[in-house]
Motif scaffolding. Structure first.
Motif, PDB file in Angstrom:
ATOM      1  N   MET A   1      -3.075 -29.204  -6.969  1.00 50.16           N
ATOM      2  CA  MET A   1      -3.346 -30.243  -8.220  1.00 50.16           C
ATOM      3  C   MET A   1      -4.789 -30.904  -7.688  1.00 50.16           C
ATOM      4  N   ALA A   2      -5.254 -30.753  -6.264  1.00 45.72           N
ATOM      5  CA  ALA A   2      -6.753 -31.274  -6.278  1.00 45.72           C
ATOM      6  C   ALA A   2      -7.479 -29.399  -6.784  1.00 45.72           C
ATOM      7  N   ASP A   3      -6.939 -28.517  -6.908  1.00 45.24           N
ATOM      8  CA  ASP A   3      -8.394 -27.880  -7.403  1.00 45.24           C
ATOM      9  C   ASP A   3      -7.770 -27.581  -8.965  1.00 45.24           C
ATOM     10  N   LEU A   4      -7.511 -28.920  -9.105  1.00 45.70           N
ATOM     11  CA  LEU A   4      -7.563 -28.915 -11.054  1.00 45.70           C
ATOM     12  C   LEU A   4      -8.430 -30.065 -11.364  1.00 45.70           C
ATOM     13  N   GLY A   5      -8.553 -31.080  -9.940  1.00 43.97           N
ATOM     14  CA  GLY A   5      -8.766 -31.751 -10.359  1.00 43.97           C
ATOM     15  C   GLY A   5      -8.088 -33.042 -10.376  1.00 43.97           C
ATOM     16  N   PHE A   6      -7.082 -32.925 -10.711  1.00 47.92           N
ATOM     17  CA  PHE A   6      -6.414 -34.083 -11.282  1.00 47.92           C
ATOM     18  C   PHE A   6      -6.267 -34.178  -9.520  1.00 47.92           C
ATOM     19  N   ILE A   7      -6.008 -34.893  -8.099  1.00 46.82           N
ATOM     20  CA  ILE A   7      -6.236 -35.581  -7.936  1.00 46.82           C
ATOM     21  C   ILE A   7      -7.576 -35.763  -6.263  1.00 46.82           C
ATOM     22  N   ALA A   8      -7.803 -36.729  -5.868  1.00 45.23           N
ATOM     23  CA  ALA A   8      -8.241 -36.881  -4.650  1.00 45.23           C
ATOM     24  C   ALA A   8      -8.233 -35.466  -3.632  1.00 45.23           C
ATOM     25  N   PRO A   9      -8.980 -35.066  -3.331  1.00 45.65           N
ATOM     26  CA  PRO A   9      -8.362 -33.990  -2.184  1.00 45.65           C
ATOM     27  C   PRO A   9      -7.691 -34.633  -0.871  1.00 45.65           C
ATOM     28  N   ASP A  10      -8.434 -36.044  -0.375  1.00 45.42           N
ATOM     29  CA  ASP A  10      -7.160 -36.431   0.124  1.00 45.42           C
ATOM     30  C   ASP A  10      -5.568 -37.199   0.289  1.00 45.42           C
ATOM     31  N   TRP A  11      -5.826 -36.470  -1.057  1.00 51.18           N
ATOM     32  CA  TRP A  11      -4.555 -37.169  -1.406  1.00 51.18           C
ATOM     33  C   TRP A  11      -3.602 -36.040  -0.973  1.00 51.18           C
ATOM     34  N   VAL A  12      -3.839 -34.630  -0.756  1.00 49.25           N
ATOM     35  CA  VAL A  12      -3.113 -33.693  -0.750  1.00 49.25           C
ATOM     36  C   VAL A  12      -2.380 -33.541   0.900  1.00 49.25           C
ATOM     37  N   GLN A  13      -2.995 -34.071   1.704  1.00 49.94           N
ATOM     38  CA  GLN A  13      -2.339 -34.352   2.872  1.00 49.94           C
ATOM     39  C   GLN A  13      -1.248 -35.166   2.737  1.00 49.94           C
ATOM     40  N   ALA A  14      -1.768 -35.979   2.065  1.00 52.55           N
ATOM     41  CA  ALA A  14      -0.584 -37.759   2.232  1.00 52.55           C
ATOM     42  C   ALA A  14       0.585 -37.261   1.313  1.00 52.55           C
ATOM     43  N   LEU A  15       0.569 -36.281   0.470  1.00 53.75           N
ATOM     44  CA  LEU A  15       1.967 -35.674  -0.494  1.00 53.75           C
ATOM     45  C   LEU A  15       2.093 -34.240  -0.004  1.00 53.75           C
ATOM     46  N   GLN A  16       1.530 -33.505   0.889  1.00 55.56           N
ATOM     47  CA  GLN A  16       2.052 -32.235   1.474  1.00 55.56           C
ATOM     48  C   GLN A  16       3.327 -32.679   1.728  1.00 55.56           C
ATOM     49  N   GLU A  17       4.122 -33.633   2.286  1.00 57.53           N
ATOM     50  CA  GLU A  17       5.594 -33.346   1.982  1.00 57.53           C
ATOM     51  C   GLU A  17       6.362 -32.709   1.046  1.00 57.53           C
ATOM     52  N   GLN A  18       6.146 -33.751   0.206  1.00 57.96           N
ATOM     53  CA  GLN A  18       6.307 -33.369  -1.172  1.00 57.96           C
ATOM     54  C   GLN A  18       6.137 -32.516  -1.757  1.00 57.96           C
ATOM     55  N   ASP A  19       5.284 -31.581  -2.025  1.00 60.66           N
ATOM     56  CA  ASP A  19       5.143 -30.455  -1.888  1.00 60.66           C
ATOM     57  C   ASP A  19       6.104 -29.586  -2.704  1.00 60.66           C
ATOM     58  N   SER A  20       7.399 -29.703  -2.764  1.00 63.32           N
ATOM     59  CA  SER A  20       8.171 -28.397  -3.292  1.00 63.32           C
ATOM     60  C   SER A  20       8.887 -29.156  -4.341  1.00 63.32           C
ATOM     61  N   LEU A  21       9.080 -30.620  -3.906  1.00 66.34           N
ATOM     62  CA  LEU A  21       9.757 -31.922  -4.894  1.00 66.34           C
ATOM     63  C   LEU A  21       8.048 -31.751  -6.699  1.00 66.34           C
ATOM     64  N   LEU A  22       7.159 -31.737  -5.980  1.00 70.60           N
ATOM     65  CA  LEU A  22       6.180 -31.894  -6.605  1.00 70.60           C
ATOM     66  C   LEU A  22       6.498 -30.691  -7.652  1.00 70.60           C
ATOM     67  N   LYS A  23       6.552 -29.867  -7.059  1.00 68.83           N
ATOM     68  CA  LYS A  23       6.303 -28.618  -8.179  1.00 68.83           C
ATOM     69  C   LYS A  23       7.974 -28.292  -8.727  1.00 68.83           C
ATOM     70  N   SER A  24       8.903 -28.745  -8.547  1.00 71.66           N
ATOM     71  CA  SER A  24      10.281 -28.747  -8.688  1.00 71.66           C
ATOM     72  C   SER A  24       9.924 -29.901 -10.017  1.00 71.66           C
ATOM     73  N   LEU A  25       9.161 -31.200 -10.180  1.00 74.35           N
ATOM     74  CA  LEU A  25       8.986 -31.907 -11.292  1.00 74.35           C
ATOM     75  C   LEU A  25       8.311 -31.243 -12.642  1.00 74.35           C
ATOM     76  N   ALA A  26       7.627 -30.570 -11.844  1.00 74.65           N
ATOM     77  CA  ALA A  26       6.219 -30.089 -12.826  1.00 74.65           C
ATOM     78  C   ALA A  26       7.044 -28.778 -13.848  1.00 74.65           C
ATOM     79  N   SER A  27       8.227 -28.336 -13.734  1.00 71.72           N
ATOM     80  CA  SER A  27       8.669 -27.546 -13.824  1.00 71.72           C
ATOM     81  C   SER A  27       9.716 -27.754 -14.725  1.00 71.72           C
TER      82      SER A  27
END
Length: 224
Positions: A1-27
């Motif tokens: 999401m950060a690569d696409l400009g959706f969220i600021a880069p420092d949120w990526v680390q904060a949400l790393q533990e939810q990466d699989s859930l985020l991908k599941s929700l997106a799907s």
């Protein structure tokens, strides 16, 4: 999401533990959309609140879920796209309290992006909704993601001032033990007269920011 400009880069680390859930929700959302469900807001603005870098958050305002009217939600809690008329009723009451509190006259539009640019995180507890069906995605899986966002905010060297309007938002109070918190009734027409009006949230936020040595928020909005 950060690569696409959706969220600021420092949120990526904060949400790393939810990466699989985020991908599941997106799907899941993509599949439901492909099946004909109109999902709001548009994917490119669904995480717009997190375009504000984590390190720059000074104030947290928590909403419930996006407006279910097509063309209204823009990824920021309580805000809507600039052309939306009439104003959402809760936002109209927010503007009334802003005028009573700080003397700032209401503007005719619902665009709150100037607040975001000053460090006000306008975060909904649920980031998506089915058009015409308020609250329809409350059980979709957004809660762990929001909890991770709150955890990151709580662990900042200077946690933000948290504005918790209504019982729905106040249930998240325990996730922010390090943050200064302001509680009142929700600005919705059903509850605004029960403790929202007269709560002076904007001057109280600025007072707390000043006490922490931070620059107060300029709550005024451009008329157009």
């Amino acid at each position: 999401m950060a690569d696409l400009g959706f969220i600021a880069p420092d949120w990526v680390q904060a949400l790393q533990e939810q990466d699989s859930l985020l991908k599941s929700l997106a799907s899941l959302l993509a599949a439901r959309s492909a099946a004909g469900e109109q999902i709001l807001p548009a994917p490119e603005v669904m995480f717009r609140a997190l375009s504000l870098p984590l390190s720059e958050v000074k104030v947290l305002i928590i909403g419930q879920d996006p407006y279910p009217t097509p063309g209204h939600p823009n990824g920021l809690a309580f805000a809507a796209n600039k052309q939306v008329r009439p104003l959402p009723r809760s936002l109209s009451n927010i503007y009334k309290e802003l005028q009573a509190d700080l003397g700032i006259a209401p503007v005719p539009h619902p665009d709150l992006s100037p607040w975001l640019s000053q460090g006000v995180l306008l975060l909904n507890q649920v980031l998506s909704v089915t058009a015409g069906d308020a609250g329809s995605h409350q059980n979709l899986g957004w809660s762990p993601i929001v909890q991770s966002i709150l955890k990151a905010l709580n662990e900042l060297p200077h946690p933000p001032v948290a504005l918790l309007w209504g019982k729905h938002a106040q249930k998240l109070s325990q996730a922010l033990p390090n943050a200064e918190q302001l509680h009142s009734a929700h600005p919705s027409p059903l509850s605004a007269s029960r403790g929202f009006f007269g709560s002076k949230p904007f001057s109280n936020i600025n007072r707390l920011l000043s006490e922490k040595g931070q620059k107060p928020i300029d709550w005024s909005l451009p008329k157009a």
